[in-house]
Design a protein around this motif. Structure first.
Motif, short mmCIF file in Angstrom:
data_model
loop_
_atom_site.label_atom_id
_atom_site.label_comp_id
_atom_site.label_asym_id
_atom_site.label_seq_id
_atom_site.Cartn_x
_atom_site.Cartn_y
_atom_site.Cartn_z
N CYS A 3 -23.73 -83.39 14.33
CA CYS A 3 -22.46 -84.01 13.94
C CYS A 3 -22.03 -85.10 14.94
CB CYS A 3 -21.36 -82.96 13.84
SG CYS A 3 -20.82 -82.33 15.44
N ASP A 4 -21.08 -85.92 14.52
CA ASP A 4 -20.49 -86.92 15.43
C ASP A 4 -19.32 -86.31 16.20
OD1 ASP A 4 -21.99 -89.35 14.54
OD2 ASP A 4 -21.13 -88.71 12.63
N GLY A 5 -18.64 -85.38 15.55
CA GLY A 5 -17.49 -84.74 16.19
C GLY A 5 -17.27 -83.38 15.59
N PHE A 6 -16.49 -82.55 16.29
CA PHE A 6 -16.23 -81.21 15.77
C PHE A 6 -14.80 -80.77 16.08
CE2 PHE A 6 -16.82 -78.94 19.85
CZ PHE A 6 -17.58 -79.86 20.55
N ILE A 7 -14.35 -79.85 15.24
CA ILE A 7 -13.01 -79.29 15.42
C ILE A 7 -13.18 -77.79 15.65
CG2 ILE A 7 -10.74 -78.92 14.36
CD1 ILE A 7 -11.46 -81.31 12.45
N LEU A 8 -12.49 -77.27 16.67
CA LEU A 8 -12.49 -75.83 16.91
C LEU A 8 -11.12 -75.30 16.53
CD1 LEU A 8 -14.20 -75.75 20.43
CD2 LEU A 8 -15.27 -75.28 18.20
N ALA A 9 -11.07 -74.28 15.68
CA ALA A 9 -9.79 -73.74 15.22
C ALA A 9 -9.80 -72.23 15.38
CB ALA A 9 -9.56 -74.12 13.76
N SER A 10 -8.83 -71.72 16.13
CA SER A 10 -8.80 -70.26 16.36
C SER A 10 -7.36 -69.77 16.41
CB SER A 10 -9.48 -69.91 17.68
OG SER A 10 -9.36 -68.52 17.94
N PRO A 11 -7.13 -68.54 15.90
CA PRO A 11 -5.83 -67.91 16.20
C PRO A 11 -5.80 -67.48 17.66
CG PRO A 11 -7.25 -66.39 14.97
CD PRO A 11 -8.00 -67.70 15.08
N ASN A 12 -4.61 -67.35 18.19
CA ASN A 12 -4.40 -66.84 19.54
C ASN A 12 -4.54 -65.32 19.51
OD1 ASN A 12 -3.08 -65.72 21.80
ND2 ASN A 12 -1.63 -67.41 21.96
N TYR A 13 -5.57 -64.83 20.16
CA TYR A 13 -5.73 -63.37 20.31
C TYR A 13 -5.64 -63.06 21.80
CZ TYR A 13 -7.28 -62.33 15.49
OH TYR A 13 -7.34 -62.14 14.12
N ILE A 14 -4.53 -62.50 22.22
CA ILE A 14 -4.28 -62.11 23.62
C ILE A 14 -4.55 -63.29 24.56
CG2 ILE A 14 -4.46 -60.14 25.22
CD1 ILE A 14 -4.34 -59.14 22.32
N PHE A 15 -3.87 -64.38 24.28
CA PHE A 15 -3.94 -65.60 25.11
C PHE A 15 -5.36 -66.16 25.22
CE2 PHE A 15 -0.09 -63.42 26.33
CZ PHE A 15 0.83 -64.45 26.24
N SER A 16 -6.17 -65.90 24.21
CA SER A 16 -7.50 -66.49 24.18
C SER A 16 -7.88 -66.70 22.71
CB SER A 16 -8.50 -65.57 24.90
OG SER A 16 -9.74 -66.23 25.01
N VAL A 17 -9.15 -66.98 22.47
CA VAL A 17 -9.60 -67.18 21.09
C VAL A 17 -9.96 -65.84 20.46
CG1 VAL A 17 -10.43 -69.54 21.48
CG2 VAL A 17 -11.97 -67.62 21.91
N SER A 18 -10.19 -65.84 19.16
CA SER A 18 -10.61 -64.62 18.46
C SER A 18 -12.00 -64.21 18.94
CB SER A 18 -10.64 -64.87 16.95
OG SER A 18 -11.67 -65.81 16.65
N ALA A 19 -12.35 -62.96 18.71
CA ALA A 19 -13.69 -62.46 19.11
C ALA A 19 -14.79 -63.23 18.39
CB ALA A 19 -13.79 -60.97 18.79
N GLN A 20 -14.52 -63.63 17.14
CA GLN A 20 -15.53 -64.39 16.38
C GLN A 20 -15.83 -65.70 17.09
OE1 GLN A 20 -12.88 -62.78 15.22
NE2 GLN A 20 -13.32 -61.83 13.25
N MET A 21 -14.77 -66.38 17.56
CA MET A 21 -14.97 -67.68 18.23
C MET A 21 -15.60 -67.45 19.61
SD MET A 21 -14.67 -70.90 17.78
CE MET A 21 -13.34 -71.62 16.82
N LYS A 22 -15.18 -66.41 20.30
CA LYS A 22 -15.73 -66.16 21.64
C LYS A 22 -17.21 -65.83 21.56
CE LYS A 22 -15.32 -65.55 26.14
NZ LYS A 22 -16.60 -65.11 26.60
N ALA A 23 -17.60 -65.09 20.52
CA ALA A 23 -19.03 -64.77 20.35
C ALA A 23 -19.82 -66.07 20.19
CB ALA A 23 -19.24 -63.86 19.14
N LEU A 24 -19.27 -67.00 19.42
CA LEU A 24 -19.96 -68.29 19.25
C LEU A 24 -20.05 -69.03 20.60
CD1 LEU A 24 -21.27 -70.49 17.46
CD2 LEU A 24 -18.98 -71.45 17.16
N PHE A 25 -18.93 -69.08 21.33
CA PHE A 25 -18.93 -69.78 22.63
C PHE A 25 -20.03 -69.20 23.53
CE2 PHE A 25 -14.13 -71.18 22.83
CZ PHE A 25 -14.34 -71.98 21.73
N ASP A 26 -20.09 -67.87 23.60
CA ASP A 26 -21.10 -67.23 24.48
C ASP A 26 -22.51 -67.57 24.02
OD1 ASP A 26 -18.98 -66.15 25.84
OD2 ASP A 26 -19.25 -64.11 25.11
N ARG A 27 -22.72 -67.60 22.73
CA ARG A 27 -24.06 -67.91 22.21
C ARG A 27 -24.45 -69.35 22.51
NH1 ARG A 27 -25.61 -64.60 18.04
NH2 ARG A 27 -27.57 -65.78 17.91
#
Ligand SMILES: Cc1cc2nc3c(=O)[nH]c(=O)nc-3n(C[C@H](O)[C@H](O)[C@H](O)COP(=O)(O)O)c2cc1C
Length: 224
Positions: free
Chosen positions: A76-100
């Motif tokens: 892609c040329d650009g990307f958007i990251l969208a997450s609900p606030n879960y305990i002052f961080s991102v959701s587990a789904q988004m965090k799993a992606l970040f770690d991967r």
């Protein structure tokens, strides 16, 4: 121009974060970009198991949807990251992606790309989560053009919604323009440059083992 939006809400595009993301996408599309929404809710992205395969081979050992998302991020040329606030961080789904994305991080493989950030909360703490997502963007080598976040006031309802949605559409336009004009964000340069020194030092140190990353950085340096 292709922009992908990754949403980490268990409500997919139909929740509060999806509602705000839709406004950003309106801005991006009105400016002329093609968009694609990737909802982590409908995909299988397992947590990282720290096997180091990505560092050695450039490919993750876990057989799920991560590599498909990685290819889309690389294309892609650009990307958007969208997450609900879960305990002052991102959701587990988004965090799993970040770690991967650990392999992308070691190579800062998204250098030259731009990102925008979207967050919603039950009652605030929005800036903290946006800043965290911005930090992730910089670790993969990309720049963020800004973020939009808000507490909710009901399902897909926000306080001061008119102004919030206008800011979201403006953010979408800003993402498009930043990509088109290769806008500079000097305030992010110091972190990126320090982080690059850290990553190249680390890969250098591990060079016997992390063959893929060693070759990746060698190729990049020889191009410059
Ligand atoms: C597990 C969980 C943790 C949450 N943690 C917070 C929090 O720390 N602070 C907050 O303001 N809202 C919190 N919320 C509320 C959500 O951030 C908020 O409802 C958000 O708008 C949901 O977005 P969505 O509809 O896209 O999933 C939490 C919700 C859940 C389910």
């Amino acid at each position: 121009m292709k922009i992908i939006a990754i949403i980490g809400s268990p409500h997919g595009i139909h929740g509060n974060t999806g509602s705000l993301l839709e406004e950003v996408l309106d801005g991006v599309e009105a400016a002329g970009a093609e968009t694609e929404v990737i909802s982590l809710k409908t995909l299988n992205v397992q947590p990282c198991v720290a096997c180091d395969a990505c560092h050695k081979t450039g490919v993750c050992n876990i057989k799920d949807d991560y590599e498909k998302i990685k290819d889309k991020l690389l294309a892609c040329d650009g990307f958007i990251l969208a997450s609900p606030n879960y305990i002052f961080s991102v959701s587990a789904q988004m965090k799993a992606l970040f770690d991967r994305c650990n392999g992308l991080i070691h190579c800062m493989a998204l250098e030259g790309k731009y990102a925008a950030l979207v967050e919603t909360s039950g009652g605030g703490g929005d800036e903290e989560v946006l800043a965290y997502m911005g930090r992730f963007v910089n670790t993969v080598g990309a720049k963020y053009v800004g973020g939009v976040g808000s507490p909710m006031a009901g399902t897909r309802v926000f306080p001061d919604e008119e102004n919030l949605f206008e800011s979201a559409r403006n953010l979408g336009r800003e993402l498009y323009t930043s990509i088109a004009k290769k806008r500079k964000f000097p305030e992010q340069d110091a972190f990126i440059s320090d982080f690059k020194a850290r990553m190249t030092g680390l890969v250098d140190y591990m060079q016997e083992q992390w063959v893929f990353e060693r070759e990746f950085w060698a190729k990049r340096k020889s191009k410059k």
